[in-house]
Enzyme design. Structure first.
Site, PDB file in Angstrom:
ATOM      1  N   ASP A  80      17.987  49.264  42.181  1.00 46.12           N
ATOM      2  CA  ASP A  80      19.058  48.355  42.590  1.00 46.12           C
ATOM      3  C   ASP A  80      20.133  48.351  41.492  1.00 46.12           C
ATOM      4  O   ASP A  80      19.808  48.266  40.301  1.00 46.12           O
ATOM      5  CB  ASP A  80      18.422  46.964  42.754  1.00 46.12           C
ATOM      6  CG  ASP A  80      19.361  45.927  43.329  1.00 46.12           C
ATOM      7  OD1 ASP A  80      20.253  46.303  44.105  1.00 46.12           O
ATOM      8  OD2 ASP A  80      19.165  44.727  43.016  1.00 46.12           O
ATOM      9  N   ASP A 133      26.157  51.532  41.644  1.00 45.25           N
ATOM     10  CA  ASP A 133      27.110  50.457  41.879  1.00 45.25           C
ATOM     11  C   ASP A 133      28.397  50.699  41.099  1.00 45.25           C
ATOM     12  O   ASP A 133      28.493  50.366  39.920  1.00 45.25           O
ATOM     13  CB  ASP A 133      26.483  49.110  41.478  1.00 45.25           C
ATOM     14  CG  ASP A 133      27.456  47.956  41.675  1.00 45.25           C
ATOM     15  OD1 ASP A 133      28.577  48.191  42.185  1.00 45.25           O
ATOM     16  OD2 ASP A 133      27.106  46.814  41.327  1.00 45.25           O
TER      17      ASP A 133
END
Ligand code: 13P
Length: 286
Positions: free
Chosen positions: A81, A103
């Site tokens: 993540d 990200d």
């Protein structure tokens, strides 16, 4: 059983439910999440964010996640993540993660496209799937602090046309979007922009991801899963669940001990994960 990320999300996309992606920081978290998934016959994503590495080191956690996923009687994927760089994504793949998120949402669009594409290219050669983010999900820290930011500010939302361009240029498998969602604890229940979600979903027929799941209203969860959100990230709610259960235990048990605390942590993780799986309608889908 260990099932690829894309396979889990494709099924969720087809059958209009969401797979819960739970940030698991300890073996107790992992055990509780797996027990919940098996009891509800639900698919599951176990994940760890780069900001969580200092207290849950990725290379130490990976074997626990992978073994737990392999042994589970339901489909489980292990996911990185919020990888903050190409190198972190490469490290996670080396450690055995089957999918990674890069990200680059805070970067300029072109830079986000450039690095995401490099991650996709590298990940493909290892058969690993990739999630990326466009638009700005507000942040008080995953599992930390309270949100005072304005979650309804339209200039941080994912742009519909940009999302189509981003997907075409990068070749990602799932897109995390910003529709008023925030990481961490909300000061007030957010109102997600479901209209924007519908537009993004219509424009791109691919799995979408909602970050900052903790504290979202039941109504918004339902609108999300019925309009293209196939993965919902939950971190803070588990941490609150564990903290509250341990607090009650410490206050009420005359002889608190560490072994019982471990059982309480497994129990709290299981309860929170089950509650979200039911909301996401992933029960019975395994
Ligand atoms: P919450 O901590 O708000 O549930 O967010 C989790 C998340 O999105 C992890 O990426």
């Amino acid at each position: 059983m260990y099932v690829p990320f894309k396979e889990l999300l494709t099924d969720a996309h087809k059958r209009k439910y969401a797979v819960g992606a739970f940030n698991c920081l300890s073996i107790e978290n992992v055990m509780g999440a797996i027990q919940a998934a098996e009891e509800l016959r639900s698919p599951l994503i176990i994940q760890l964010a780069e900001v969580q590495f200092p207290y849950s080191p990725m290379e130490l956690m990976a074997p626990v996640y992978i073994k737990a996923a392999e042994k589970a009687s339901v489909p489980v994927t292990v996911h990185l993540d919020h990888g903050q760089s190409f190198d972190t994504c490469a490290r996670a793949i080396k450690a055995g993660f089957q999918s990674v998120m890069f990200d680059g949402a805070a970067l300029p669009f072109e830079e986000n496209v450039r690095i995401t594409s490099q991650v996709v290219q590298m990940a493909r050669s290892f058969g690993v799937d990739v999630e990326a983010e466009l638009g700005k999900v507000g942040d008080t820290g995953i599992g930390a602090g309270e949100s005072t930011g304005d979650a309804s500010s339209a200039d941080v939302f994912t742009d519909v046309e940009e999302s189509a361009e981003f997907i075409a240029l990068t070749g990602i498998d799932a897109l995390a979007i910003a529709i008023g969602n925030l990481h961490g604890k909300y000061v007030a229940t957010p109102q997600l922009n479901i209209t924007r979600l519908k537009e993004i979903n219509k424009r791109n027929n691919m799995p979408l991801v909602l970050h900052g799941g903790s504290g979202t209203s039941v109504e918004d969860f339902k609108s999300c899963i019925h309009n293209g959100i196939c993965k919902i990230n939950v971190a803070t709610a588990i941490q609150i669940g564990i903290t509250n259960k341990l607090k009650t235990y410490m206050e009420t048990d005359p002889h608190p001990n560490y072994i019982d605390m471990k059982y309480k942590m497994i129990e709290a993780s299981k309860e929170v994960v089950m509650e979200h799986m039911l909301l996401f309608e992933s029960d019975g889908k395994a």
